[in-house]
Design a protein around this motif. Structure first.
Motif, short mmCIF file in Angstrom:
data_model
loop_
_atom_site.label_atom_id
_atom_site.label_comp_id
_atom_site.label_asym_id
_atom_site.label_seq_id
_atom_site.Cartn_x
_atom_site.Cartn_y
_atom_site.Cartn_z
N ASP A 58 0.83 -1.21 0.05
CA ASP A 58 0.16 0.06 0.11
C ASP A 58 0.95 1.12 0.00
N ARG A 59 1.82 1.41 0.67
CA ARG A 59 2.77 2.50 0.74
C ARG A 59 3.29 2.58 -0.57
N PHE A 60 3.84 1.40 -1.22
CA PHE A 60 4.31 1.64 -2.55
C PHE A 60 3.23 2.13 -3.89
N ARG A 61 1.98 1.54 -3.52
CA ARG A 61 1.00 2.16 -4.49
C ARG A 61 0.79 3.77 -4.15
N VAL A 62 0.74 4.24 -2.94
CA VAL A 62 0.55 5.62 -2.86
C VAL A 62 1.71 6.38 -3.28
N LEU A 63 3.13 5.92 -3.02
CA LEU A 63 4.18 6.53 -3.64
C LEU A 63 4.21 6.65 -5.18
N ASN A 64 3.71 5.55 -5.96
CA ASN A 64 3.66 5.26 -7.11
C ASN A 64 2.74 6.26 -7.95
N ALA A 65 1.52 6.31 -7.14
CA ALA A 65 0.52 7.23 -7.39
C ALA A 65 1.21 8.72 -7.57
N PHE A 66 1.85 9.08 -6.47
CA PHE A 66 2.32 10.52 -6.25
C PHE A 66 3.45 10.74 -7.17
N VAL A 67 4.22 9.88 -7.42
CA VAL A 67 5.52 10.19 -8.45
C VAL A 67 4.78 10.25 -9.88
N ASP A 68 3.88 9.17 -10.44
CA ASP A 68 3.13 9.31 -11.62
C ASP A 68 2.42 10.51 -11.93
N PHE A 69 1.80 10.90 -10.92
CA PHE A 69 0.56 11.86 -11.12
C PHE A 69 0.70 13.23 -10.61
N THR A 70 1.42 13.28 -9.77
CA THR A 70 1.67 14.71 -8.90
C THR A 70 3.09 15.21 -8.79
N ALA A 71 4.11 14.47 -8.75
CA ALA A 71 5.53 15.13 -8.19
C ALA A 71 5.93 16.06 -9.31
N SER A 72 5.72 15.79 -10.65
CA SER A 72 6.13 16.91 -11.76
C SER A 72 5.52 18.14 -11.70
N GLU A 73 4.43 18.42 -10.97
CA GLU A 73 3.60 19.66 -10.71
C GLU A 73 4.16 20.43 -9.73
N LEU A 74 4.97 19.87 -8.77
CA LEU A 74 5.39 20.53 -7.49
C LEU A 74 6.90 21.19 -7.71
N ARG A 75 7.21 22.11 -6.87
CA ARG A 75 8.59 22.77 -6.81
C ARG A 75 9.31 21.72 -5.91
N ARG A 76 10.77 21.86 -6.28
CA ARG A 76 11.46 21.00 -5.44
C ARG A 76 11.37 21.16 -3.60
N SER A 77 11.15 22.21 -3.27
CA SER A 77 10.76 22.29 -1.98
C SER A 77 9.71 21.35 -1.49
N GLU A 78 8.58 21.67 -2.28
CA GLU A 78 7.14 21.20 -2.06
C GLU A 78 7.49 19.50 -2.06
N LEU A 79 8.26 18.91 -3.11
CA LEU A 79 8.46 17.69 -3.26
C LEU A 79 9.06 17.20 -2.00
N LEU A 80 10.15 17.64 -1.46
CA LEU A 80 10.98 17.25 -0.38
C LEU A 80 10.14 17.40 0.94
N VAL A 81 9.57 18.34 1.06
CA VAL A 81 8.61 18.44 2.18
C VAL A 81 7.40 17.14 2.12
N TRP A 82 6.72 17.00 1.02
CA TRP A 82 5.76 15.93 1.08
C TRP A 82 6.68 14.49 1.04
N MET A 83 7.52 14.49 0.70
CA MET A 83 8.15 13.19 0.80
C MET A 83 8.57 12.81 2.27
N THR A 84 9.09 13.87 3.00
CA THR A 84 9.80 13.79 4.29
C THR A 84 8.33 13.30 5.15
N LEU A 85 7.48 14.03 5.11
CA LEU A 85 6.21 13.86 5.53
C LEU A 85 5.63 12.55 5.49
#
Length: 110
Positions: free
Chosen positions: A11-38
């Protein structure tokens, strides 16, 4: 100490895959780092982490973390469960891999 069941890992991998596939490219570097850390700090669907700690771990300023959290909340990728602060402890967040709009867009028939 309770061990994590093997069922939770996919489940954690599914969530991470969905985030990378559909969301990550729309974020600034700092937003990406904060989301990943949380996301990494999430236990029982909530991450309780101080913004200063996030800033240190991401090598950005606390103000940058504050702006990133605000942006992630506005995008629907983060929900503040409990607001922390001085003498209040860490804030708590629910991390969301897809905004509601993006999820609904993916659910529409093509």
């Amino acid at each position: 100490m309770k061990t994590k069941s093997l069922r939770d890992t996919p489940d954690r991998f599914r969530v991470l895959n969905a985030f990378v596939d559909f969301t990550a490219s729309e974020l600034r570097r700092s937003e990406l780092l904060v989301w990943m850390t949380l996301y990494r700090d999430t236990r029982n669907q909530v991450a309780s982490t101080a913004q200063r700690d996030i800033a240190r771990r991401c090598s950005v300023s606390r103000k940058t973390v504050e702006r990133s959290v605000k942006s992630l909340v506005e995008r629907g990728l983060l929900r503040v469960v409990r607001q922390g602060g001085f003498r209040k402890g860490s804030s708590s967040y629910q991390v969301i891999p897809l905004s509601r709009e993006r999820y609904e867009e993916l659910q529409r028939p093509k």
